[in-house]
Design an enzyme around this catalytic site. Structure first.
Site, mmCIF file in Angstrom:
data_model
loop_
_atom_site.group_PDB
_atom_site.id
_atom_site.type_symbol
_atom_site.label_atom_id
_atom_site.label_comp_id
_atom_site.label_asym_id
_atom_site.label_seq_id
_atom_site.Cartn_x
_atom_site.Cartn_y
_atom_site.Cartn_z
ATOM 1 N N LYS A 188 28.058 25.319 -101.342
ATOM 2 C CA LYS A 188 29.432 25.546 -100.870
ATOM 3 C C LYS A 188 29.906 26.935 -101.290
ATOM 4 O O LYS A 188 29.606 27.396 -102.399
ATOM 5 C CB LYS A 188 30.350 24.474 -101.468
ATOM 6 C CG LYS A 188 31.766 24.466 -100.894
ATOM 7 C CD LYS A 188 32.594 23.330 -101.517
ATOM 8 C CE LYS A 188 33.983 23.220 -100.908
ATOM 9 N NZ LYS A 188 34.792 22.139 -101.513
ATOM 10 N N SER A 227 36.821 19.028 -98.083
ATOM 11 C CA SER A 227 36.692 20.414 -97.732
ATOM 12 C C SER A 227 35.258 20.921 -97.675
ATOM 13 O O SER A 227 35.011 21.982 -97.107
ATOM 14 C CB SER A 227 37.490 21.264 -98.723
ATOM 15 O OG SER A 227 36.897 21.207 -100.008
ATOM 16 N N SER A 256 36.706 15.951 -101.645
ATOM 17 C CA SER A 256 36.049 16.974 -100.832
ATOM 18 C C SER A 256 34.526 16.890 -100.750
ATOM 19 O O SER A 256 33.921 17.583 -99.935
ATOM 20 C CB SER A 256 36.434 18.373 -101.323
ATOM 21 O OG SER A 256 37.747 18.669 -100.920
#
Lengths: 92, 425
Positions: B28, B103, B127
């Site tokens: 990420k 997310s 997330s």
């Protein structure tokens, strides 16, 4: 209108505290949305006072010297630097 | 087919041998990678290149993994659909025209599309688990303190943990084994061995649920989509067929978790994101005129709307006259949620719920009504408030896409949720 509604002036005030410029449309949208969101936050009034047990403890270690980032590395991501310093806006 | 999974598709080789040798891990884009751009999905950090690796990235390289690239995400982790990214939304690889969840949407989608073997995300209020559920893969949110946050660009420090994605529970557990463990650079990390357990996570994925007692909090089913609830009960029935049993439990504190989460997360964000003033890094606001005006200009240009919304609301919640009303009450709610979970876990090995109360939303339909988007986090946020571990495993599908089953365990009970989850995936 609910109790928690904010007016555009308050939105602008908070934005200035947070150092974020907003355009007129954003002020309008945020004023409307914040009423909704703050309304839901109001529901926290129903929560009983609760004692929290601390989860974290202080962690100590000897203060030993280590190799830091070099000056060049520290300045690498600055939009602008001058003579080994970060260059920021005027403070006056 | 490109789903816009990566923000930077730049690969970094790890050591030649180790437990992850020969495997690719997508990371990420809020996890620092030395020499590889780390944007947090924000225009503010479009050109930011970290001078050091996050601890988890160092551990990946030491374990022989190849970092396949930096994945797309909601800006600074603020979103449930991946649509707040400054680099465009990710499309769900297994539910056409729908969001991958957020997310960490790029990380989940990378695994679902086979663009990486494994992936890392971060979970502040769901997330990792939300995109795992929406993309039909496995995702784990570890106990607070199991995994180092050093090098993770902070959104809400007291809530977040880095966690793994994989196609199966066993592979997710293998990746967790590599990244877990104390770190001198993060004083909130703890040694699992001092918490009565160990790090043999992969070995726990043996699928043995004989005698497992599952608690089902009724609050986490209320208001959920019908198809999701049906799929959830099918998964519970499957676990029962393998020897588990369940009972329902009422946890009234959970009805306040979303509000408490957003007050705390926004408050922490308003402080954390104060560092982005365009001087040391990020978008500059120029060098002339008043410095406050220059910072405000940099932040107007560099931040997207959701980030501005949260920074403003956090500033408001912490401002004079409102602190006791919002922030202090949210801390009470946090303690209450923790108490409720602890009590429920006295009578159950794990707690189960649908990970998300709804199927993946259609692309482009969520950003107009932020409150509605926040409410989609009602089942995931309580876990972060209580610092507990949870896993999302694929439970089945509705016509609108995959459904995840969330299993919540006691603090440092990763092996229990891994064992239970491995009975299904």
């Amino acid at each position: 209108m609910s109790d928690s509604a904010v007016d555009p002036e308050e939105v602008r005030h908070v934005a200035s505290l947070a150092r974020v410029d907003l355009d007129a449309e954003e002020v309008e949208r945020f004023t409307e949305q914040f009423a909704d969101i703050l309304d839901s936050f109001e529901r926290l009034d129903e929560v009983p006072e609760t004692e929290a047990e601390p989860d974290l403890t202080n962690v100590m270690r000897p203060d030993e010297e280590r190799e830091p980032l070099s000056q060049d590395e520290a300045l690498e991501n600055a939009p602008e630097s001058e003579a080994g310093y970060f260059k920021g806006p005027k403070v006056s | 087919m490109s789903y816009n999974v990566y923000i930077s598709e730049e690969s970094v080789d790890g050591d030649s041998d180790g437990p992850l040798a020969g495997r690719t891990v997508a990371v990420k884009d809020n996890i620092s990678t030395e020499g590889v751009r780390t944007t947090c999905g924000s225009a503010m950090l479009e050109d930011y290149v970290p001078p050091y690796d996050a601890t988890v990235v160092e551990r990946l390289k030491d374990a022989g993994a190849t970092v396949s690239g930096k994945t797309n995400m909601d800006e600074f982790g603020m979103g449930t659909t991946n649509e707040t990214s400054a680099f465009g939304p990710v499309e769900n690889p297994v539910a056409e025209g729908r969001v991958p969840g957020g997310s960490s949407g790029g990380s989940a989608a990378a695994v679902a599309a086979g663009e990486a073997d494994l992936a890392l995300g971060s979970d502040t209020g769901g997330s990792v688990r939300c995109p795992a559920a929406f993309c039909g893969v496995v995702g784990i949110k570890p106990t607070y303190g199991l995994v180092s946050r050093y090098g993770l660009v902070a959104y809400a420090n007291s809530l977040e943990q880095i966690g793994p994605f994989a196609p199966t529970v066993e592979e997710a557990a293998e990746l967790l084994e590599v990244i877990a463990g104390p770190d001198e650079h993060d004083a909130t990390t703890r040694d699992a061995r001092e918490e009565g357990t160990d790090y043999d996570f992969a070995a726990a994925a043996d699928g043995d649920v004989e005698g497992l007692e599952i608690g089902v909090p009724t609050e986490l089913l209320d208001g959920a989509d019908e198809g999701v609830v049906e799929t959830f009960w099918d998964a519970i029935a499957e676990l029962e067929a393998q020897g588990a049993s369940y009972h329902e439990v009422d946890l009234p504190s959970l009805e306040h978790a979303v509000e408490a989460y957003y007050v705390i997360a926004m408050s922490e964000a308003s402080s954390n994101l104060a560092r982005f003033d365009g001087v040391r890094y990020g978008q500059s606001g120029g060098y002339e005129g008043n410095w406050n005006e220059s910072f405000a200009k940099a932040r107007e240009e560099g931040f997207g709307e959701e980030v501005k919304r949260r920074v403003l609301l956090g500033t408001y919640a912490l401002s004079a006259g409102y602190h006791d009303k919002y922030y202090k009450k949210a801390q009470d709610a946090r303690a209450w949620v923790k108490q409720d979970f602890d009590e429920a876990l006295d009578d159950a090995d794990v707690l189960a719920s649908p990970t998300m109360p709804i199927p993946p939303m259609k692309l482009g339909e969520s950003l107009d009504d932020p409150m509605k988007m926040y409410l989609a986090d009602c089942n995931t946020t309580p876990v972060n408030l209580a610092n507990l571990p949870a896993i999302s495993v694929p439970a089945g599908e509705t016509d609108e896409g995959p459904v995840g089953l969330q299993l919540i365990g006691p603090a440092f009970g990763e092996k229990t949720i891994i064992r239970a989850g491995s009975a299904l995936a």
